[in-house]
Design an enzyme around this catalytic site. Structure first.
Site, PDB file in Angstrom:
ATOM      1  N   PRO A 105      21.207  -0.749  26.346  1.00  0.00           N
ATOM      2  CA  PRO A 105      20.943  -0.031  25.096  1.00  0.00           C
ATOM      3  C   PRO A 105      21.872   1.158  24.950  1.00  0.00           C
ATOM      4  CG  PRO A 105      18.881  -0.653  26.111  1.00  0.00           C
ATOM      5  CD  PRO A 105      19.976  -1.035  27.087  1.00  0.00           C
ATOM      6  N   CYS A 106      22.453   1.283  23.765  1.00  0.00           N
ATOM      7  CA  CYS A 106      23.587   2.188  23.612  1.00  0.00           C
ATOM      8  C   CYS A 106      23.243   3.502  22.933  1.00  0.00           C
ATOM      9  CB  CYS A 106      24.692   1.493  22.815  1.00  0.00           C
ATOM     10  SG  CYS A 106      24.164   0.946  21.182  1.00  0.00           S
ATOM     11  N   GLN A 107      21.985   3.711  22.511  1.00  0.00           N
ATOM     12  CA  GLN A 107      21.690   4.914  21.739  1.00  0.00           C
ATOM     13  C   GLN A 107      21.997   6.196  22.499  1.00  0.00           C
ATOM     14  OE1 GLN A 107      19.825   2.261  21.849  1.00  0.00           O
ATOM     15  NE2 GLN A 107      19.181   1.692  19.788  1.00  0.00           N
TER      16      GLN A 107
END
Length: 382
Positions: free
Chosen positions: A94-96
């Site tokens: 997950p890149c947030q």
């Protein structure tokens, strides 16, 4: 030609998997923590087998698990393969926590530690190759030290010996036939010592001043790819249901020019003659939104966003309201994934891959992209 098998990490709604399968790989197992994403994968697998309309994901075992609780051997058993037999591992944590749209806490964010879970899986599965995908922001967190550490670790085995040859590139999906400007960091790793080159662009956004001495296709634009969808409300096509807007919002959206941002919702009105802005995902608590339709005073539906992300129209997303939007926004565009996988096959698997953009959109059933193909537009050669 050997059977090309794959294991998918952080699989989401399957955009990455659809792309690599269109290029010739077969997903055998995947792991994803989100309930609705796993339901999307399972439902589409079942519907494909039942109706015979598609063969994607037919041999994939879906594990709804927190990857931190999964041992690599568990994934290998699910894939019916042994260590070293898997052709490809795909995925990106997950890149947030690394995104310019997020808080950029990096390794202070628990999700940042999932980088090291990716490394653990690579070491345990030992695939012949891997493709890692993430946001451009990962390059600059802690002055690049996080990414440098990741590269130094992912190329080594558990004893610290180097085993993978790496290459990494910052790519924009609009350059590969996706009707969306979306900058992504891609890392290729190979066991056989091949350093995968930068995939050559196949498309160029409509910028006449730059179309010189090139043999590229024009990137599909929003106005073309939204054609053919039924008017709202409509339930004949999956997830083609819009948000309810107040008269005040409708009036405000009506006054916006193409490309202009709404001051309240802070989303943009799409330009019909350009690729889309990057899909907005939202926070963990929700808030994911599409952009504003170019011709109608409303936000685009999840299905319209899915077209921007190059999902087939038959690929239905589980959940209501924010769930489909988040699945779509978090996905790797399927056409982009197919371009990456086709390039990898040619360079790292010693296969003369002839998978063209037209082949990809035909395999994925993306008839709405054919306006950007060589059959409908002349190749740009000036």
């Amino acid at each position: 030609m050997e059977k090309l098998t794959a294991i998918s990490l952080f699989s989401g709604a399957g955009g990455f998997d659809l792309g690599i399968e269109a290029a010739g790989f077969e997903t055998r197992a995947c792991v994803e923590i989100d309930y609705h994403s796993c339901t999307t994968l399972k439902n589409n697998r079942r519907n494909g087998k039942k109706t015979g309309k598609h063969s994607f994901f037919h041999n994939a075992v879906v594990l709804q698990k927190d990857i931190r609780t999964v041992e690599p051997q568990r994934l290998l058993r699910a894939a019916r393969l042994k260590q070293g037999e898997v052709s490809l591992v795909i995925g990106g944590p997950p890149c947030q926590s690394f995104s310019v749209f997020g808080s950029r806490k990096g390794m202070e964010d628990p999700r940042g530690t999932l980088l090291w879970e990716y490394i653990r899986m690579i070491r345990g599965i030992k695939p012949k190759a891997f493709i890692f995908e993430n946001v451009a922001g990962l390059l600059t967190i802690d002055n690049g030290k996080v990414f440098e550490s990741f590269l130094d670790e992912v190329c080594r085995d558990e004893n610290g010996n180097k085993q993978y040859t790496l290459s990494h590139y910052l790519l924009n999906t609009a350059d590969y036939g996706v009707p969306q400007f979306r900058s992504r960091l891609i890392v290729f790793g190979t066991l056989n010592g091949v350093k995968v080159s930068k995939p050559a662009p196949t498309h160029l956004p409509n910028q006449e001043s730059q179309l010189k001495d090139l043999n590229l296709l024009a990137t599909p634009v929003v106005g073309d790819i939204l054609k053919g969808l039924p008017e709202l409300p409509n339930k004949d096509i999956p997830n083609h249901i819009g948000r309810e807007h107040s008269e005040r919002i409708i009036e405000r959206y009506s006054q916006l020019s193409f490309g202009e941002r709404d001051s309240k919702t802070r989303i943009n009105k799409l330009h019909p003659e350009k690729p889309s802005f990057t899909i907005v995902v939202g926070s963990d608590k929700g808030g994911g939104k599409g952009h504003i339709h170019p011709y109608q005073p409303r936000e685009v539906t999840p299905r319209e966003s899915a077209r921007i992300q190059t999902f087939p129209d038959f690929w239905a997303f589980s959940g209501t309201s924010r769930h489909p939007i988040r699945q779509i926004g978090n996905a790797v565009p399927s056409v982009f994934a197919a371009q990456l996988a086709s390039h990898l096959i040619k360079e790292a698997f010693n296969v003369d891959s002839t998978t063209s953009y037209e082949d990809i959109i035909e395999t994925l059933g993306l008839s709405y992209l054919k306006t950007g193909s060589a059959t409908d537009h002349e190749m740009v050669t000036v």
